[in-house]
Design an enzyme around this catalytic site. Structure first.
Site, PDB file in Angstrom:
ATOM      1  N   TYR A 179      34.657  26.557 -14.849  1.00  0.00           N
ATOM      2  CA  TYR A 179      34.987  27.923 -15.259  1.00  0.00           C
ATOM      3  C   TYR A 179      36.069  27.942 -16.334  1.00  0.00           C
ATOM      4  O   TYR A 179      36.085  28.815 -17.186  1.00  0.00           O
ATOM      5  CB  TYR A 179      35.476  28.738 -14.051  1.00  0.00           C
ATOM      6  CG  TYR A 179      34.367  29.436 -13.297  1.00  0.00           C
ATOM      7  CD1 TYR A 179      33.337  28.702 -12.706  1.00  0.00           C
ATOM      8  CD2 TYR A 179      34.343  30.819 -13.166  1.00  0.00           C
ATOM      9  CE1 TYR A 179      32.328  29.328 -12.010  1.00  0.00           C
ATOM     10  CE2 TYR A 179      33.329  31.461 -12.462  1.00  0.00           C
ATOM     11  CZ  TYR A 179      32.328  30.720 -11.895  1.00  0.00           C
ATOM     12  OH  TYR A 179      31.335  31.345 -11.214  1.00  0.00           O
ATOM     13  N   LYS A 216      28.815  16.783  -5.957  1.00  0.00           N
ATOM     14  CA  LYS A 216      27.666  15.998  -6.420  1.00  0.00           C
ATOM     15  C   LYS A 216      28.176  14.668  -6.938  1.00  0.00           C
ATOM     16  O   LYS A 216      28.149  14.379  -8.141  1.00  0.00           O
ATOM     17  CB  LYS A 216      26.928  16.766  -7.530  1.00  0.00           C
ATOM     18  CG  LYS A 216      26.082  17.919  -7.036  1.00  0.00           C
ATOM     19  CD  LYS A 216      24.664  17.530  -6.601  1.00  0.00           C
ATOM     20  CE  LYS A 216      23.826  16.963  -7.725  1.00  0.00           C
ATOM     21  NZ  LYS A 216      22.530  16.439  -7.190  1.00  0.00           N
ATOM     22  N   ASP A 249      27.197  32.880  -2.367  1.00  0.00           N
ATOM     23  CA  ASP A 249      26.156  33.918  -2.433  1.00  0.00           C
ATOM     24  C   ASP A 249      25.060  33.634  -1.408  1.00  0.00           C
ATOM     25  O   ASP A 249      24.553  34.548  -0.757  1.00  0.00           O
ATOM     26  CB  ASP A 249      25.540  33.997  -3.838  1.00  0.00           C
ATOM     27  CG  ASP A 249      26.192  35.081  -4.697  1.00  0.00           C
ATOM     28  OD1 ASP A 249      27.366  35.405  -4.433  1.00  0.00           O
ATOM     29  OD2 ASP A 249      25.531  35.608  -5.613  1.00  0.00           O
ATOM     30  N   ASP A 259      30.658  29.306  -6.071  1.00  0.00           N
ATOM     31  CA  ASP A 259      30.052  30.568  -6.509  1.00  0.00           C
ATOM     32  C   ASP A 259      28.633  30.668  -5.959  1.00  0.00           C
ATOM     33  O   ASP A 259      28.245  31.690  -5.379  1.00  0.00           O
ATOM     34  CB  ASP A 259      30.062  30.610  -8.044  1.00  0.00           C
ATOM     35  CG  ASP A 259      29.519  31.908  -8.585  1.00  0.00           C
ATOM     36  OD1 ASP A 259      29.828  32.968  -8.014  1.00  0.00           O
ATOM     37  OD2 ASP A 259      28.763  31.876  -9.579  1.00  0.00           O
ATOM     38  N   ASP A 288      23.595  20.126  -3.360  1.00  0.00           N
ATOM     39  CA  ASP A 288      22.212  20.637  -3.325  1.00  0.00           C
ATOM     40  C   ASP A 288      21.656  20.571  -1.913  1.00  0.00           C
ATOM     41  O   ASP A 288      21.046  21.524  -1.418  1.00  0.00           O
ATOM     42  CB  ASP A 288      21.323  19.880  -4.324  1.00  0.00           C
ATOM     43  CG  ASP A 288      21.340  18.368  -4.125  1.00  0.00           C
ATOM     44  OD1 ASP A 288      22.271  17.853  -3.470  1.00  0.00           O
ATOM     45  OD2 ASP A 288      20.420  17.698  -4.631  1.00  0.00           O
TER      46      ASP A 288
HETATM   47  C1  IPM Z   1      32.126  35.883  -7.919  1.00  0.00           C
HETATM   48  C2  IPM Z   1      31.477  36.392  -9.168  1.00  0.00           C
HETATM   49  C3  IPM Z   1      32.326  35.988 -10.352  1.00  0.00           C
HETATM   50  C4  IPM Z   1      32.303  34.479 -10.442  1.00  0.00           C
HETATM   51  C5  IPM Z   1      31.917  36.624 -11.683  1.00  0.00           C
HETATM   52  C6  IPM Z   1      31.908  38.142 -11.594  1.00  0.00           C
HETATM   53  C7  IPM Z   1      32.783  36.152 -12.815  1.00  0.00           C
HETATM   54  O1  IPM Z   1      30.167  35.939  -9.261  1.00  0.00           O
HETATM   55  O2  IPM Z   1      33.299  36.212  -7.664  1.00  0.00           O
HETATM   56  O3  IPM Z   1      31.466  35.150  -7.179  1.00  0.00           O
HETATM   57  O4  IPM Z   1      31.387  33.877 -11.027  1.00  0.00           O
HETATM   58  O5  IPM Z   1      33.239  33.864  -9.924  1.00  0.00           O
HETATM   59 MG    MG Z   2      29.470  34.896  -7.550  1.00  0.00          MG
END
Ligand code: IPM
Ligand code: MG
Length: 370
Positions: free
Chosen positions: A142, A193, A254, A250, A226
């Protein structure tokens, strides 16, 4: 009584709608004399771009630095798809993370029994799930330099992102994760990884060293990221705490959030280093759901993740753990009564608006404090 300074950054989309319910709650708490909060509100993301042509202004950053905790709604939306890269809404969030030094991102994924049928996985796989993803938040790809797109002059361009980790960055995030594991089921899974990435090799080595030196009592496992993703959907209850880098975190968070079937329920905390003198640390709390432009402005967003993020702030940053417990209890009571925001609506329940949900939670609090 201590006065706590909070900076509220509602942001875009449903951000302001869910933040309004936290403001309502803060007003009620102040009115009852249960705690004392002073709040400032600032712009971030697209809202900030529209006003100041920047995703977060220096003035707002100064307010963030001076606050006891930042409460963050959400940023982004199609309206800002074509703004310059450096001013895109997400840049505001990234600057807050970087400048406040918020290296530790805690993302719990909890599947409430009442909501297990909302998951895309079978009830028995997710019911009772309670895992914590600890994501490194200020390093890795990042922020690594160089980060460029160069014109090669032959009709080709070259894009470079840099994945970089130093020992100290891995050590401090590993410690946060080991400490959390000790307070939970005492198991940590580290994901990287190392089969293709040098940062993965170092990550694995450093996590092992920290384990050997300081946390031998915690069970440590390693999974390739993975395969870890696959295990998260195959058998998520094998995990307790997962520690991983910025990009994998990230993605994996999710996946984990969706297992619970209720993105609108999940809070998160981003924490900085503990100050040796004051014991305080910089912090930002935000719901895991995004700005949800598709439902913004309709008053149907679920405010629970934002309210739960506020509760996390009370517990982790403000020494108001009891108040946090009571708020979480009030949320559970409202759900038990069958009131549901649209995203977690189920048969036999009553669909309620964002504002009605906020009011119902305060009504339960009122009863609990009587
Ligand atoms: C998260 C989001 C952020 C990230 C974006 C909005 C920059 O996806 O907080 O998970 O990638 O960290
Ligand atoms: Mg995210």
């Amino acid at each position: 009584m201590t006065t706590y300074k909070l900076l509220l950054l509602p942001g875009d989309g449903i951000g302001p709608e869910v933040m309004a319910e936290v403001q309502r709650l803060i007003g009620w708490i102040n009115g009852q004399g249960l705690a004392r909060f002073e709040t400032e509100t600032g712009l971030v993301g697209g809202a900030s771009y529209d006003a100041d042509k920047t995703a977060v202004s220096d003035a707002t950053m100064a307010l963030a630095q001076a606050s006891d905790a930042v409460l963050f709604g959400a940023v982004g939306g199609p309206k800002w798809d074509s703004v310059p890269y450096d001013a895109r809404p997400e840049a505001g969030l990234l600057r807050l993370r970087k400048d406040l030094g918020l290296f530790a991102n805690l993302r719990p994924a909890i599947c409430y029994p009442a909501l297990a049928d909302s998951s895309s996985l079978r009830r028995e796989i997710v019911e009772g799930l309670d895992i914590m993803i600890v994501r490194e938040l200020t390093g890795g790809v990042y922020f690594g330099e160089p980060k460029t797109i160069t014109d090669l002059g032959n009709g080709q361009k070259r894009a470079i992102d840099t994945q970089v980790y130093d020992t100290y960055e891995i050590e401090r995030i590993a410690r946060v994760a080991f400490d959390l594991a000790r307070k939970r089921r005492n198991k940590l899974t580290s994901m990287e990884k190392r089969n293709v990435m040098k940062t993965g090799v170092l990550w694995h080595e450093v996590v092992n060293q920290v384990h050997q030196r300081e946390y031998k009592d915690v069970t440590l496992e390693h999974q390739l990221a993975d395969s870890g993703a696959m295990q998260l959907v195959r058998n998520p209850k094998q995990f307790d705490v997962i520690v991983t880098d910025n990009l994998f975190g990230d993605l994996l968070s999710d996946i984990a959030a969706m297992l619970t079937g209720s993105l609108g329920m999940l809070p998160s905390a981003s924490l900085g280093e503990v100050n040796a003198k004051t014991r305080a640390r910089k912090s930002l709390y935000e719901p895991v759901h995004g700005s949800a432009p598709d439902i913004a402005g309709r008053g149907v967003a679920n405010p629970i993740a934002m309210i739960a993020s506020f509760a996390m702030a009370l517990r982790n940053s403000l020494d108001l753990g009891e108040l946090a417990d009571t708020i979480e209890q009030a949320v559970a009571m409202v759900l038990a009564k069958g009131l549901r925001p649209g995203d977690i609506m189920s048969e036999g329940a009553t669909a309620v608006s964002t504002g009605r949900m906020g009011e119902a939670i305060i009504a339960e609090l009122q009863a609990l404090y009587r």
